[in-house]
Design a protein around this motif. Structure first.
Motif, mmCIF file in Angstrom:
data_model
loop_
_atom_site.group_PDB
_atom_site.id
_atom_site.type_symbol
_atom_site.label_atom_id
_atom_site.label_comp_id
_atom_site.label_asym_id
_atom_site.label_seq_id
_atom_site.Cartn_x
_atom_site.Cartn_y
_atom_site.Cartn_z
ATOM 1 N N ASP A 1 0.574 -2.709 -49.102
ATOM 2 C CA ASP A 1 0.247 -3.559 -50.434
ATOM 3 C C ASP A 1 -0.629 -2.651 -51.569
ATOM 4 O OD1 ASP A 1 1.432 -5.799 -49.311
ATOM 5 O OD2 ASP A 1 -0.291 -6.559 -49.001
ATOM 6 N N GLY A 2 -0.262 -1.422 -51.684
ATOM 7 C CA GLY A 2 -0.882 -0.438 -52.603
ATOM 8 C C GLY A 2 -0.360 -0.614 -53.866
ATOM 9 N N GLN B 1 2.670 2.653 -40.105
ATOM 10 C CA GLN B 1 3.345 1.339 -40.923
ATOM 11 C C GLN B 1 2.996 1.520 -42.333
ATOM 12 O OE1 GLN B 1 3.416 -2.400 -38.958
ATOM 13 N NE2 GLN B 1 2.792 -1.515 -37.101
ATOM 14 N N ILE B 2 4.144 1.936 -43.073
ATOM 15 C CA ILE B 2 3.808 2.095 -44.565
ATOM 16 C C ILE B 2 4.857 1.016 -45.496
ATOM 17 C CG2 ILE B 2 3.604 3.764 -46.511
ATOM 18 C CD1 ILE B 2 3.862 5.839 -44.474
ATOM 19 N N PHE B 3 4.158 -0.065 -45.929
ATOM 20 C CA PHE B 3 5.264 -1.103 -46.501
ATOM 21 C C PHE B 3 4.353 -1.648 -47.544
ATOM 22 C CE2 PHE B 3 2.716 -2.749 -43.058
ATOM 23 C CZ PHE B 3 2.052 -4.053 -43.467
ATOM 24 N N ASN B 4 5.160 -2.170 -48.195
ATOM 25 C CA ASN B 4 5.014 -2.922 -49.534
ATOM 26 C C ASN B 4 4.081 -2.238 -50.521
ATOM 27 O OD1 ASN B 4 6.357 -5.432 -48.611
ATOM 28 N ND2 ASN B 4 4.570 -6.474 -47.994
ATOM 29 N N ASP C 1 -9.473 3.322 -57.070
ATOM 30 C CA ASP C 1 -8.817 4.750 -57.228
ATOM 31 C C ASP C 1 -7.884 4.581 -55.759
ATOM 32 O OD1 ASP C 1 -8.389 7.688 -56.899
ATOM 33 O OD2 ASP C 1 -8.961 7.327 -58.851
ATOM 34 N N GLY C 2 -7.860 5.791 -55.241
ATOM 35 C CA GLY C 2 -7.038 5.891 -53.811
ATOM 36 C C GLY C 2 -7.870 5.075 -52.761
ATOM 37 N N GLY C 3 -7.256 5.301 -51.614
ATOM 38 C CA GLY C 3 -7.876 4.571 -50.289
ATOM 39 C C GLY C 3 -8.063 5.975 -49.720
ATOM 40 N N ILE C 4 -7.644 6.896 -49.455
ATOM 41 C CA ILE C 4 -8.267 8.195 -48.800
ATOM 42 C C ILE C 4 -7.609 9.419 -49.622
ATOM 43 C CG2 ILE C 4 -8.293 9.507 -46.779
ATOM 44 C CD1 ILE C 4 -8.047 6.925 -44.953
ATOM 45 N N CYS C 5 -8.587 10.318 -49.889
ATOM 46 C CA CYS C 5 -7.979 11.419 -50.418
ATOM 47 C C CYS C 5 -8.669 12.947 -49.843
ATOM 48 C CB CYS C 5 -8.743 11.351 -52.006
ATOM 49 S SG CYS C 5 -8.052 12.761 -53.181
ATOM 50 N N GLY D 1 -2.482 5.050 -51.346
ATOM 51 C CA GLY D 1 -2.972 4.538 -50.157
ATOM 52 C C GLY D 1 -3.728 5.952 -49.466
ATOM 53 N N VAL D 2 -3.044 7.071 -49.076
ATOM 54 C CA VAL D 2 -3.498 8.121 -48.548
ATOM 55 C C VAL D 2 -2.823 9.428 -49.535
ATOM 56 C CG1 VAL D 2 -3.823 10.018 -46.836
ATOM 57 C CG2 VAL D 2 -3.754 7.571 -46.172
ATOM 58 N N LEU D 3 -3.777 10.169 -50.158
ATOM 59 C CA LEU D 3 -3.426 11.250 -50.884
ATOM 60 C C LEU D 3 -3.783 12.745 -50.255
ATOM 61 C CD1 LEU D 3 -2.260 12.761 -53.420
ATOM 62 C CD2 LEU D 3 -4.533 12.443 -54.454
#
Length: 816
Positions: free
Chosen positions: A739-740, A759-762, A696-700, A721-723
């Motif tokens: 990479d999400g 840093q938010i990428f890919n 599922d997600g990384g951090i919710c 990644g973060v919700l």
């Protein structure tokens, strides 16, 4: 009992005068009666022509020569026993038949007379055995010297069994191979061809206490000719007074009967054994109603008492008159052997067996100490001793007390159905307990108190009506490789500053918990297998601080480890798995350190902090739980560092209901839901964690969740990644979200956030997705190489992002 009291009560030596021994009959008529009878039988069978019969008697002219030859033969036979020479001898040793000496002279060349041939070769075995059945043991041994055939017949086990039971009454041979050792054998299974004779030889010299028989024995010297080495007495006191007899080797046989109120003070190395048919100890009863039944004093080293019932049965059962009286009392500097005795006391104080004083070191084996109205076995004042294979049961107080530096060795005892505790060590008591079976006692199976320090090894402690082992009031002890199971309360209780070592035990199937440490308890709980208990495998509470390591805690009907009410402790390198509730619970101000544990496969949560539970959780593997790996709630604030948390069916870490916590340097991956959930006013700190490959997600973060997310790597998660949702307001600083398989950061439902230096990428569905009306404070973030883009608007110095759809310009780089 001290020696002063014993001296004041020293019994009178009632040395019964031994009856005058009758003079022996020097005529040979009595000794030759069986042979003469056989000769007459031969003459009768020969008929009228006896002079020509091969069975006719020798001529009278030959008799003197033959008698001389026989006399020479008898004198040439080496004497080995009192039963192998002439029947009137009282000094020769008991032994086997010697070879007949070669006789020189003319008589050697004479042919055997027909009658002699008939007696030695032709007379049927049944007739010879019938003749031999009238002989006593010494005459029977002498007959065995005549010829090989007589030797074989004279060693017939049936003959010796009859003689043996007449003298000793045993229905099975009692072997006595060495001092202080007696045991009965089955004749059919014994290696010796004639165990009755072998035992007769071993027990031959001794005094016999047989009431009413002494007068008969000494008034019939002809009937018991050849048994002059046997002494008979009517009382035990008389037998003890006869130890000065020159040929008496200290062996006393006490025959069937009840012996009452004799003063038995033993201060020499005598051997006293019961002698009776069947179950020997049941038939020989020694009882006292006024004083200790047996008292062993200095000088009784290596004394032996065995195969009898010993009772102390006072008329007045109160404590006023009998507080120092016992069935057996063993005092300083003596080491008697007590074997196969039944010991009973009806006095309500003291103990059935009391061993006290420096140098008191008895050996008590195969005894039954049961149904006493006080303590069964009491060892105190530096006493020691070896206690093996005893049955100790149904005593009103403890089965065994060890006190005041007493230090016994207790092996293979069966201690059960006590009306109090099974074994009680206190006031610096010690001891080594091995392979004992301790069960069904009303209180604990084993209690340790007040600086006592026993060692308990490979015992079974089970079915206690309260607990298994109870260590309290600064008790210590080593409990190693025991089986502790099916107790009504905890298998092991540790409290009030006690500090035992519990190592290598199996603690299972308790009706409550496995190990319960409370009230400032300590202890080392190491390498145990704790499973199947109704409550927690280990429970730590009220300022207790044990060391718990290398244990397996599993398959409990409750949780694995429960730390509450300011409990502490170091919990490391354990395997906690397959428990019904949480693997580890930490609550109500507790602060344990959990380090390098494997906590897995639980049916609920792995580690559960709630109601101000604190502590340190570091370097653990936490995986495959039906709920989340870690839960933090209601003011709890643990430090969670360097753990691997994976395989949770409800996420990796769940922080909710005002939970806090420092979550640092962990690896959180492959969880079915979010790697970390933060909700309902919770405010944890997450630093330097790797949260990846979640299903599922990384951090919710939702429902008012907050928190500081700093320097985390969040990547390869199936959802955002973060919700951030529903009125939440976290701070994200210096994280890498990449990479999400969905958005990098998604903010919805009136949530706000502060994003600094991330840093938010890919990420597949955009770096940053914002629902309408969402306020975000951003500074020094890098959002690049994401497959979707964003729109931006600037309002009063804030970045206000409005997004109407989840499709934006691809490959849009943004830097501000």
């Amino acid at each position: 009992m001290n020696s002063v009291r014993a001296t004041n009560r020293r019994p009178r030596r009632v040395s019964r005068p031994r009856p005058v021994q009758p003079e022996r009959n020097n005529g040979e008529g009595d000794e030759e009666a069986p042979a003469a009878a056989a000769a007459e039988m031969a003459i009768e069978e020969s008929g009228p022509g006896a002079q020509n019969s091969p069975y006719q008697l020798r001529r009278k002219t030959l008799l003197p020569k033959r008698t001389a030859a026989a006399t020479a033969t008898a004198s040439a036979c080496p004497s080995k026993s009192p039963m192998e020479g002439t029947s009137t001898s009282s000094t020769e040793a008991f032994g086997h038949r010697a070879k007949r000496a070669r006789v020189s002279g003319k008589s050697h060349d004479l042919p055997a007379a027909p009658a002699e041939q008939y007696l030695q070769q032709k007379l049927p075995d049944e007739v010879v055995l019938k003749i031999f059945s009238y002989l006593l043991e010494q005459d029977l041994c002498q007959a065995a010297c005549v010829c090989k055939r007589f030797s074989q017949l004279a060693n017939d086990p049936i003959l010796w069994k009859r003689l043996y039971m007449e003298v000793f009454e045993y229905t099975r041979p009692m072997m006595h191979p060495e001092p202080g050792r007696f045991y009965q054998v089955n004749p059919e299974e014994h290696e010796h061809p004639n165990p009755w004779k072998e035992s007769f030889q071993q027990l031959y010299k001794g005094a016999h206490v047989k009431p009413g028989f002494a007068e008969h024995f000494y008034s019939n010297p002809g009937r018991y000719k050849g048994r002059e080495n046997m002494l008979y007495y009517d009382t035990i006191e008389d037998a003890l007074g006869g130890v000065q007899e020159a040929h008496f080797d200290g062996l006393i046989f006490v025959h069937s009967g009840i012996y009452t109120d004799e003063w038995i003070y033993i201060e020499s190395p005598i051997t006293m054994i019961g002698a009776a048919p069947g179950k020997v100890a049941d038939k020989v009863v020694i009882e006292n109603t006024r004083d200790s039944t047996f008292v062993f004093m200095e000088g009784s080293e290596d004394a032996y008492v065995g195969y009898m019932t010993i009772k102390f049965n006072p008329d007045d059962k109160s404590a006023q008159h009998h507080n120092a009286h016992h069935c057996l009392e063993i005092t300083v500097n003596c080491s008697p052997n007590i074997d196969h005795c039944i010991i009973r006391s009806t006095c309500t104080v003291g103990s059935a067996v009391c061993v006290s004083g420096q140098g008191a070191c008895p050996t008590i084996k195969h005894c039954n100490i049961s149904d006493c109205e006080n303590v069964g076995l009491y060892i105190t004042d530096h006493a020691q001793g070896i206690y093996e294979d005893n049955e100790i049961s149904n005593n009103a107080l403890a089965g065994i007390w060890v006190k005041n530096h007493g230090n016994p060795i207790i092996r293979r005892n069966h201690i059960h159905h006590g009306r109090d505790v099974g074994v009680f060590t206190f006031d610096h008591g010690m001891g080594y307990f091995e392979n004992c079976n301790i069960h069904r006692n009303r209180i604990a199976g084993f209690e340790v108190k007040a600086y006592a320090n026993p060692t308990v090894v490979r015992c079974e402690i089970h079915h206690g009506q309260t607990g298994g082992i109870y260590v309290h009031e600064k008790g210590r002890g080593q409990f190693i490789e025991n089986k502790i199971y099916a107790n009504n309360f905890a298998g092991v209780w540790i409290t009030s500053n006690s500090d035992p070592t519990i190592r290598g035990n199996a603690i299972f199937n308790g009706n409550q918990g496995g190990v319960y440490i409370f009230g400032d308890g300590r202890g080392l709980i190491e390498s145990n297998d704790i499973y199947g208990n109704a409550l927690a495998g280990i429970q730590i509470r009220t300022n207790s601080c044990p060391i718990v390591r290398h244990n397996k805690i599993h398959d409990g009907q409750h949780g694995g480890i429960y730390v509450h009410e300011k409990g502490q402790g170091v919990i490391e390198e354990n395997e906690v798995y397959s428990n019904t509730l949480a693997g580890v619970w930490v609550t109500t101000g507790s602060t344990p350190v959990l380090r390098k544990n494997r906590i897995h496969s639980g049916k609920q949560v792995g580690v559960y902090f709630y109601d101000n539970g604190h502590g340190v959780l570091e370097d653990n593997d936490i995986y495959n739980h039906m709920y989340s790996g870690v839960q933090i709630r209601t003011g709890s604030n643990p430090k969670i560092r360097r753990n691997k948390i994976w395989g949770g069916q409800n996420g990796g870490i769940l922080v909710y209901n005002s939970g806090l916590g420092f979550i640092e340097d962990n690896e959180i991956f492959d969880n079915a839901m979010a790697g970390v959930w933060i909700k309902t006013d919770s405010n944890p700190t997450l630093r330097r964690n790797k949260i990846h490959d979640g299903r599922d997600g990384g951090i919710c973060i939702f429902n008012g969740g907050r928190g500081l997310l700093e320097e985390n790597d969040i990547f390869r998660n199936a959802q955002a990644g973060v919700l951030i949702s529903t009125n939440s307001h976290p701070i994200l600083r210096k994280n890498r979200i990449f990479d999400g398989f969905a958005a990098g950061i998604e903010i919805t439902n009136h949530a706000t956030a502060t994003l600094e230096g991330n840093q938010i990428f890919n990420n597949r569905f955009g770096g940053l997705f914002l629902a309408s009306g969402v306020n975000v404070t951003m500074k020094d973030n890098k959002i690049l190489n994401n497959q979707d883009a964003i729109e931006k608007a600037v309002s009063r110095g804030q970045c206000l992002y409005k997004i109407s759809s989840y499709t934006s310009y691809p490959m849009h780089d943004f830097y501000r």
